[in-house]
Motif scaffolding. Structure first.
Motif, PDB file in Angstrom:
ATOM      1  N   UNK A  36       0.824  -1.203   0.000  1.00  0.00           N
ATOM      2  CA  UNK A  36       0.000   0.000   0.000  1.00  0.00           C
ATOM      3  C   UNK A  36       0.864   1.262   0.000  1.00  0.00           C
ATOM      4  N   UNK A  37       1.890   1.267   0.847  1.00  0.00           N
ATOM      5  CA  UNK A  37       2.785   2.426   0.921  1.00  0.00           C
ATOM      6  C   UNK A  37       3.482   2.663  -0.411  1.00  0.00           C
ATOM      7  N   UNK A  38       3.869   1.589  -1.081  1.00  0.00           N
ATOM      8  CA  UNK A  38       4.541   1.724  -2.360  1.00  0.00           C
ATOM      9  C   UNK A  38       3.600   2.298  -3.422  1.00  0.00           C
ATOM     10  N   UNK A  39       2.356   1.842  -3.424  1.00  0.00           N
ATOM     11  CA  UNK A  39       1.381   2.376  -4.396  1.00  0.00           C
ATOM     12  C   UNK A  39       1.140   3.871  -4.150  1.00  0.00           C
ATOM     13  N   UNK A  40       1.042   4.254  -2.876  1.00  0.00           N
ATOM     14  CA  UNK A  40       0.848   5.665  -2.567  1.00  0.00           C
ATOM     15  C   UNK A  40       2.068   6.474  -2.990  1.00  0.00           C
ATOM     16  N   UNK A  41       3.247   5.931  -2.759  1.00  0.00           N
ATOM     17  CA  UNK A  41       4.480   6.607  -3.177  1.00  0.00           C
ATOM     18  C   UNK A  41       4.499   6.832  -4.686  1.00  0.00           C
ATOM     19  N   UNK A  42       4.035   5.849  -5.430  1.00  0.00           N
ATOM     20  CA  UNK A  42       3.989   5.976  -6.891  1.00  0.00           C
ATOM     21  C   UNK A  42       2.994   7.045  -7.315  1.00  0.00           C
ATOM     22  N   UNK A  43       1.866   7.156  -6.612  1.00  0.00           N
ATOM     23  CA  UNK A  43       0.896   8.211  -6.916  1.00  0.00           C
ATOM     24  C   UNK A  43       1.509   9.589  -6.707  1.00  0.00           C
ATOM     25  N   UNK A  44       2.277   9.726  -5.631  1.00  0.00           N
ATOM     26  CA  UNK A  44       2.834  11.027  -5.279  1.00  0.00           C
ATOM     27  C   UNK A  44       4.098  11.361  -6.069  1.00  0.00           C
ATOM     28  N   UNK A  45       4.658  10.361  -6.768  1.00  0.00           N
ATOM     29  CA  UNK A  45       5.910  10.589  -7.492  1.00  0.00           C
ATOM     30  C   UNK A  45       5.765  11.605  -8.622  1.00  0.00           C
ATOM     31  N   UNK A 202      -8.593   8.916  -0.526  1.00  0.00           N
ATOM     32  CA  UNK A 202      -8.476   8.397  -1.885  1.00  0.00           C
ATOM     33  C   UNK A 202      -7.394   7.326  -1.944  1.00  0.00           C
ATOM     34  N   UNK A 203      -7.608   6.359  -2.850  1.00  0.00           N
ATOM     35  CA  UNK A 203      -6.677   5.243  -2.982  1.00  0.00           C
ATOM     36  C   UNK A 203      -6.037   5.169  -4.367  1.00  0.00           C
ATOM     37  N   UNK A 204      -6.594   5.859  -5.320  1.00  0.00           N
ATOM     38  CA  UNK A 204      -6.073   5.794  -6.680  1.00  0.00           C
ATOM     39  C   UNK A 204      -6.395   7.101  -7.395  1.00  0.00           C
ATOM     40  N   UNK A 205      -5.884   7.228  -8.601  1.00  0.00           N
ATOM     41  CA  UNK A 205      -6.166   8.421  -9.399  1.00  0.00           C
ATOM     42  C   UNK A 205      -4.950   9.314  -9.554  1.00  0.00           C
ATOM     43  N   UNK A 206      -4.908  10.006 -10.674  1.00  0.00           N
ATOM     44  CA  UNK A 206      -3.799  10.900 -11.001  1.00  0.00           C
ATOM     45  C   UNK A 206      -3.813  12.125 -10.091  1.00  0.00           C
ATOM     46  N   UNK A 207      -2.656  12.476  -9.549  1.00  0.00           N
ATOM     47  CA  UNK A 207      -2.528  13.664  -8.707  1.00  0.00           C
ATOM     48  C   UNK A 207      -1.739  14.771  -9.398  1.00  0.00           C
ATOM     49  N   UNK A 208      -1.480  14.600 -10.676  1.00  0.00           N
ATOM     50  CA  UNK A 208      -0.685  15.582 -11.406  1.00  0.00           C
ATOM     51  C   UNK A 208      -1.290  16.973 -11.418  1.00  0.00           C
TER      52      UNK A 208
END
Length: 239
Positions: A36-45, A202-208
């Motif tokens: 989960x932490x890795x997926x969140x990190x990827x969203x914020x990258x 939120x758990x998914x979706x583009x944050x750009x």
């Protein structure tokens, strides 16, 4: 007007076991929580985060380190005790199935502002320190990096809920209406006129779309005013 991304730590061994971990040392992410932490990190990258702050407890530090590691330009991680877990006192380390039977449990659910955990902290004190920590850090981030700066604060479920309740103008007694899952992302933008809650749990979706616009010759100031009718929403970021 900086923007803070509030992240709850990923799932832990205590979460999976149904135990109230509190401030116990050695409570770590389990395999699901690490993922989960890795997926969140990827969203914020996709965001150029300017600061990362975490609760000093291990589960939050693990989550925050994953976020920092995913930042392409690198980022220093800071710790803030104001973001630490609520001090649950004598409740700490006990199974939730036992705590449900305690008389205080119903008060926690319906009137948390009246709760002081035996041998621990009042929930009002928890909220006060958490909100103060985030607002103080947000002001420092904006002063150093300017309007549009985005930063991340990694904390705990009740802490994130209390910060969101404050931003929404909700009494603490209503904060149980909010839900904050492990490794979820919630977003608050503080302005001189009011906070704006841009997302919760939120758990998914583009944050750009949160990325600040590229600097141009003319500097446009984002308005603090709420747009009547809701407005057109954020523009897609240009890469």
């Amino acid at each position: 007007m900086a923007t803070v991304i509030l992240v709850r730590h990923g799932r832990t061994t205590a979460n999976a076991a149904g135990t109230l971990a509190g401030r116990l040392p050695g409570v770590l992410l389990d395999d699901a929580g690490t993922a989960q932490a890795q997926r969140t990190a990827e969203r914020l990258a996709v965001l150029p985060l300017v600061a990362a702050v975490t609760s000093p407890l291990e589960r939050c530090r693990q989550t925050a380190k994953a976020i920092v590691a995913a930042q392409p330009k690198g980022l220093r991680l800071a710790s803030d005790r104001g973001l630490s877990e609520c001090d649950y006192g004598e409740w700490q380390g006990r199974p939730l199935k036992e705590l449900v039977k305690e008389k205080l449990w119903s008060t926690v659910q319906t009137q948390p502002s009246a709760v002081t955990f035996p041998g621990g902290e009042a929930m009002t004190a928890m909220q006060a320190r958490a909100v103060a920590a985030v607002r103080r850090r947000d002001a420092l981030v904006e002063a150093e990096h300017g309007p549009g700066a985005v930063w991340v604060a990694v904390s705990h479920g009740d802490l994130v809920k209390s910060i969101l309740a404050d931003a929404l103008g909700m009494h603490l007694d209503l904060f149980q209406r909010l839900h904050v899952d492990p490794a979820s992302v919630s977003i608050v933008r503080y302005t001189p006129s009011r906070p704006y809650v841009l997302a919760t749990n939120t758990h998914s979706g583009d944050l750009g779309w949160l990325a600040p616009p590229k600097k141009t010759g003319t500097r446009r100031r984002r308005s603090d005013d709420a747009v009547v009718g809701g407005g057109a929403g954020p523009s897609a970021p240009s890469h």
